[in-house]
Design a protein around this motif. Structure first.
Motif, PDB file in Angstrom:
ATOM      1  N   TYR A 114       0.829  -1.214   0.000  1.00  0.00           N
ATOM      2  CA  TYR A 114       0.000   0.000   0.000  1.00  0.00           C
ATOM      3  C   TYR A 114       0.863   1.263   0.000  1.00  0.00           C
ATOM      4  N   THR A 115       1.824   1.334   0.929  1.00  0.00           N
ATOM      5  CA  THR A 115       2.652   2.540   1.037  1.00  0.00           C
ATOM      6  C   THR A 115       3.570   2.704  -0.161  1.00  0.00           C
ATOM      7  N   LEU A 116       4.108   1.591  -0.672  1.00  0.00           N
ATOM      8  CA  LEU A 116       5.028   1.668  -1.804  1.00  0.00           C
ATOM      9  C   LEU A 116       4.300   2.107  -3.073  1.00  0.00           C
ATOM     10  N   THR A 117       3.075   1.628  -3.251  1.00  0.00           N
ATOM     11  CA  THR A 117       2.280   2.061  -4.411  1.00  0.00           C
ATOM     12  C   THR A 117       2.000   3.552  -4.340  1.00  0.00           C
ATOM     13  N   MET A 118       1.633   4.044  -3.161  1.00  0.00           N
ATOM     14  CA  MET A 118       1.393   5.478  -3.016  1.00  0.00           C
ATOM     15  C   MET A 118       2.657   6.278  -3.276  1.00  0.00           C
ATOM     16  N   ALA A 119       3.805   5.763  -2.819  1.00  0.00           N
ATOM     17  CA  ALA A 119       5.067   6.470  -3.010  1.00  0.00           C
ATOM     18  C   ALA A 119       5.406   6.613  -4.491  1.00  0.00           C
ATOM     19  N   THR A 120       5.214   5.546  -5.251  1.00  0.00           N
ATOM     20  CA  THR A 120       5.600   5.573  -6.659  1.00  0.00           C
ATOM     21  C   THR A 120       4.655   6.389  -7.528  1.00  0.00           C
ATOM     22  N   LEU A 121       3.380   6.496  -7.129  1.00  0.00           N
ATOM     23  CA  LEU A 121       2.387   7.164  -7.976  1.00  0.00           C
ATOM     24  C   LEU A 121       2.042   8.585  -7.542  1.00  0.00           C
ATOM     25  N   THR A 122       2.436   8.982  -6.330  1.00  0.00           N
ATOM     26  CA  THR A 122       2.113  10.332  -5.858  1.00  0.00           C
ATOM     27  C   THR A 122       2.589  11.431  -6.802  1.00  0.00           C
ATOM     28  N   PRO A 123       3.822  11.358  -7.372  1.00  0.00           N
ATOM     29  CA  PRO A 123       4.263  12.443  -8.266  1.00  0.00           C
ATOM     30  C   PRO A 123       3.388  12.632  -9.489  1.00  0.00           C
ATOM     31  N   ALA A 124       2.701  11.572  -9.912  1.00  0.00           N
ATOM     32  CA  ALA A 124       1.863  11.681 -11.109  1.00  0.00           C
ATOM     33  C   ALA A 124       0.517  12.318 -10.826  1.00  0.00           C
ATOM     34  N   SER A 125       0.135  12.440  -9.553  1.00  0.00           N
ATOM     35  CA  SER A 125      -1.213  12.901  -9.214  1.00  0.00           C
ATOM     36  C   SER A 125      -1.461  14.332  -9.682  1.00  0.00           C
ATOM     37  N   GLY A 126      -0.497  15.225  -9.453  1.00  0.00           N
ATOM     38  CA  GLY A 126      -0.664  16.611  -9.884  1.00  0.00           C
ATOM     39  C   GLY A 126      -0.773  16.724 -11.391  1.00  0.00           C
ATOM     40  N   TRP A 127       0.056  15.967 -12.120  1.00  0.00           N
ATOM     41  CA  TRP A 127       0.009  15.995 -13.580  1.00  0.00           C
ATOM     42  C   TRP A 127      -1.336  15.479 -14.090  1.00  0.00           C
ATOM     43  N   LEU A 128      -1.846  14.413 -13.479  1.00  0.00           N
ATOM     44  CA  LEU A 128      -3.136  13.865 -13.889  1.00  0.00           C
ATOM     45  C   LEU A 128      -4.257  14.884 -13.685  1.00  0.00           C
ATOM     46  N   ALA A 129      -4.192  15.620 -12.563  1.00  0.00           N
ATOM     47  CA  ALA A 129      -5.203  16.645 -12.298  1.00  0.00           C
ATOM     48  C   ALA A 129      -5.124  17.758 -13.334  1.00  0.00           C
ATOM     49  N   ASP A 130      -3.913  18.153 -13.714  1.00  0.00           N
ATOM     50  CA  ASP A 130      -3.753  19.176 -14.747  1.00  0.00           C
ATOM     51  C   ASP A 130      -4.207  18.679 -16.114  1.00  0.00           C
ATOM     52  N   ARG A 131      -3.967  17.414 -16.381  1.00  0.00           N
ATOM     53  CA  ARG A 131      -4.252  16.861 -17.701  1.00  0.00           C
ATOM     54  C   ARG A 131      -5.739  16.553 -17.894  1.00  0.00           C
ATOM     55  N   PHE A 132      -6.394  15.990 -16.859  1.00  0.00           N
ATOM     56  CA  PHE A 132      -7.773  15.532 -17.026  1.00  0.00           C
ATOM     57  C   PHE A 132      -8.787  16.301 -16.184  1.00  0.00           C
ATOM     58  N   GLY A 133      -8.328  17.214 -15.348  1.00  0.00           N
ATOM     59  CA  GLY A 133      -9.244  17.986 -14.518  1.00  0.00           C
ATOM     60  C   GLY A 133      -9.339  17.425 -13.108  1.00  0.00           C
ATOM     61  N   THR A 134      -9.410  18.326 -12.128  1.00  0.00           N
ATOM     62  CA  THR A 134      -9.404  17.924 -10.721  1.00  0.00           C
ATOM     63  C   THR A 134     -10.605  17.045 -10.378  1.00  0.00           C
ATOM     64  N   ARG A 135     -11.784  17.418 -10.859  1.00  0.00           N
ATOM     65  CA  ARG A 135     -13.000  16.673 -10.503  1.00  0.00           C
ATOM     66  C   ARG A 135     -12.939  15.235 -10.998  1.00  0.00           C
ATOM     67  N   ARG A 136     -12.550  15.028 -12.254  1.00  0.00           N
ATOM     68  CA  ARG A 136     -12.484  13.678 -12.820  1.00  0.00           C
ATOM     69  C   ARG A 136     -11.474  12.816 -12.058  1.00  0.00           C
ATOM     70  N   VAL A 137     -10.305  13.389 -11.791  1.00  0.00           N
ATOM     71  CA  VAL A 137      -9.245  12.613 -11.136  1.00  0.00           C
ATOM     72  C   VAL A 137      -9.620  12.296  -9.697  1.00  0.00           C
ATOM     73  N   TYR A 138     -10.194  13.267  -8.981  1.00  0.00           N
ATOM     74  CA  TYR A 138     -10.538  13.023  -7.580  1.00  0.00           C
ATOM     75  C   TYR A 138     -11.664  11.996  -7.470  1.00  0.00           C
ATOM     76  N   PHE A 139     -12.648  12.087  -8.365  1.00  0.00           N
ATOM     77  CA  PHE A 139     -13.725  11.097  -8.391  1.00  0.00           C
ATOM     78  C   PHE A 139     -13.153   9.708  -8.672  1.00  0.00           C
ATOM     79  N   SER A 140     -12.255   9.627  -9.642  1.00  0.00           N
ATOM     80  CA  SER A 140     -11.642   8.348  -9.988  1.00  0.00           C
ATOM     81  C   SER A 140     -10.820   7.801  -8.826  1.00  0.00           C
ATOM     82  N   ALA A 141     -10.121   8.698  -8.102  1.00  0.00           N
ATOM     83  CA  ALA A 141      -9.297   8.264  -6.971  1.00  0.00           C
ATOM     84  C   ALA A 141     -10.154   7.599  -5.897  1.00  0.00           C
ATOM     85  N   ILE A 142     -11.294   8.219  -5.572  1.00  0.00           N
ATOM     86  CA  ILE A 142     -12.184   7.638  -4.556  1.00  0.00           C
ATOM     87  C   ILE A 142     -12.763   6.316  -5.054  1.00  0.00           C
ATOM     88  N   LEU A 143     -13.157   6.283  -6.329  1.00  0.00           N
ATOM     89  CA  LEU A 143     -13.734   5.066  -6.894  1.00  0.00           C
ATOM     90  C   LEU A 143     -12.732   3.912  -6.847  1.00  0.00           C
TER      91      LEU A 143
END
Length: 474
Positions: A53-82
């Protein structure tokens, strides 16, 4: 909906995601022996359910900001919860340790985006004057998670079943998704620059290799496997340097390390958090497997650490203003390390009150340690470098959490196998991870002290990290 109501709804939405993430990092610990029994594995083998769990979060955290910029905050946050909710359902339905580890990876994918994207949404919605107050409000959810997590996990195990430590995320997540769909504005991506996939892959390989090196497969060639994985991780880290120099927009700029306190704080954080991250994993196992505590009783024993940590947050700023970062971190690191070593003295004959006192001291010192380390690491960065520095810092935090669990579990197995006594294995593990934490005190002596008060012309980033770190305690 007016602007104030919209901001309030946004804060509650982000707080919901933060609560789920914070709850999930602590609620599992007290249930590990029960889950291990259900899956037919040794309790210490359950460490991979946490590390994955922690290692997956560590490796993917840097991509989160880029994903929000690329696809929009609402879409990414909804997808994250889902994704987080789906991962939770898969965890509850796991019948083998392998299935649980895979499900925890899915959870980690969603969890890696919850807090960073939530913070980004708040940053874009509120003014700079309101940001620290908004972050402090959100962080209350992060404080509640660790307080109720261990006790709630123990209660679920005894009253219902361990499956509910994951199923609890489902109703919370559903409410969060409905709120995101209703209250978060739909914004399209704004043409984010190309993501540094190669740089992210190199650093991810480095972290995965280091984690596997700590707990290499048990065989006659274990030492060789560990050395090979460590060398591979080191090569991947070093390969990032020429890659970053060639690329115009690397994942993390090498100029970040030109700020002395950032480099010192990053290394100090990694070393110190290894010890402190092992404690939430080892203490419930010690209490249940060796001292005969029930899951609920062991969860209640973790409450003093969480509560004292919440109370101690208000002491951080006054102590640092009086003694400075260098002196504060030197003394406080010694207290954290010594309290971890003191866990080795807990036995069936230890009075419960004494064990509670040790846990409370550890919780208070550890809470202040996290906030001070966060602040001293980030306070010297410019506004331009703050985003990249914070992402790298988050990666190191998650890596340290995984390494702490791996190292703690590996040490227990090594000492227990050599001595034939499991409780001796736990005692020596606490001594070792406590000593690792004490080493961080030497690292923090290299901090270059700077004033905390912002004067005319100084960037506000020199003080904001302390307030944000004090409120989050992470």
């Amino acid at each position: 909906m007016n602007k104030d109501s919209s901001h309030t709804a946004l804060l509650w939405i982000v707080a919901t995601g933060f609560f789920m993430q914070a709850l999930d990092t602590t609620i599992v610990n007290t249930a590990l022996p029960s889950i291990a029994h259900s899956l037919g594995v040794r309790p210490l083998a359950m460490q991979w359910a946490i590390v994955a769990y922690t290692l997956t979060m560590a490796t993917l955290t840097p991509a989160s900001g880029w994903l929000a910029d690329r696809f929009g905050t609402r879409r990414v946050y909804f997808s994250a919860i889902l994704i987080f909710v789906l991962g939770s359902l898969c965890c509850a339905g796991a019948h083998t340790l392998g299935q649980l580890v895979v499900a925890r990876v899915v959870q980690g994918i969603g969890g890696s985006m919850l807090l960073p994207v939530g913070r980004l949404a708040v940053l874009r919605a509120v003014s700079s004057e309101q940001y620290v107050a908004a972050l402090a409000l959100i962080s209350v959810a992060g404080q509640v998670g660790p307080i109720v997590g261990p006790t709630l996990g123990g209660w679920f195990v005894e009253a219902v079943s361990w499956h509910w430590i994951f199923l609890i995320n489902v109703p919370i997540g559903v409410v969060g998704m409905i709120a995101v769909y209703r209250y978060l504005p739909l914004a399209s991506g704004n043409g984010a620059p190309r993501f540094d996939l190669a740089g992210c892959a190199l650093l991810s390989l480095c972290m995965i290799a280091f984690s596997l090196a700590v707990d290499a497969p048990t065989s006659s060639h274990r030492a060789a496997w560990s050395l090979a994985l460590f060398v591979f991780g080191l090569v991947a880290a070093l390969a990032y340097v020429p890659h970053a120099r060639r690329r115009s927009n690397p994942l993390f700029k090498l100029a970040l390390f030109g700020e002395p306190n950032f480099s010192v704080g990053l290394i100090g954080n990694l070393v110190c958090r290894i010890g402190s991250s092992a404690v939430p994993f080892l203490v419930p196992l010690l209490l249940q497997l060796e001292l005969g505590y029930t899951p609920l009783h062991s969860g209640l024993m973790m409450l003093p650490a969480a509560l004292s940590g919440a109370v101690a947050k208000r002491w951080i700023a006054p102590l640092i203003r009086r003694y400075g970062y260098d002196t504060f971190l030197l003394v406080n690191t010694l207290i954290v390390g010594a309290s971890i070593v003191a866990f080795s003295l807990i036995s069936p004959a230890t009075p419960t009150v004494l064990a509670i006192v040790v846990l409370a001291i550890f919780g208070a010192a550890n809470s202040m340690q996290f906030a001070a380390m966060n602040s001293v690491t980030l306070k010297g960065l410019s506004h331009e470098d703050a985003g990249g520095g914070n992402s790298l810092f988050s990666m190191v935090q998650m890596l340290a959490m995984g390494l702490g669990v791996s190292i703690g579990g590996a040490l227990v197995k090594v000492f227990a196998d050599q001595s034939g006594s499991a409780i001796f294995g736990f005692r020596m593990s606490f001594v070792c991870v406590g000593v690792i934490t004490l080493v961080a005190a030497l690292i923090f002596r290299r901090i270059e002290e700077t004033p905390m008060v912002v004067s005319a012309g100084q960037p506000a980033s020199t003080t904001i990290p302390l307030e944000a770190a004090r409120s989050s305690g992470r």
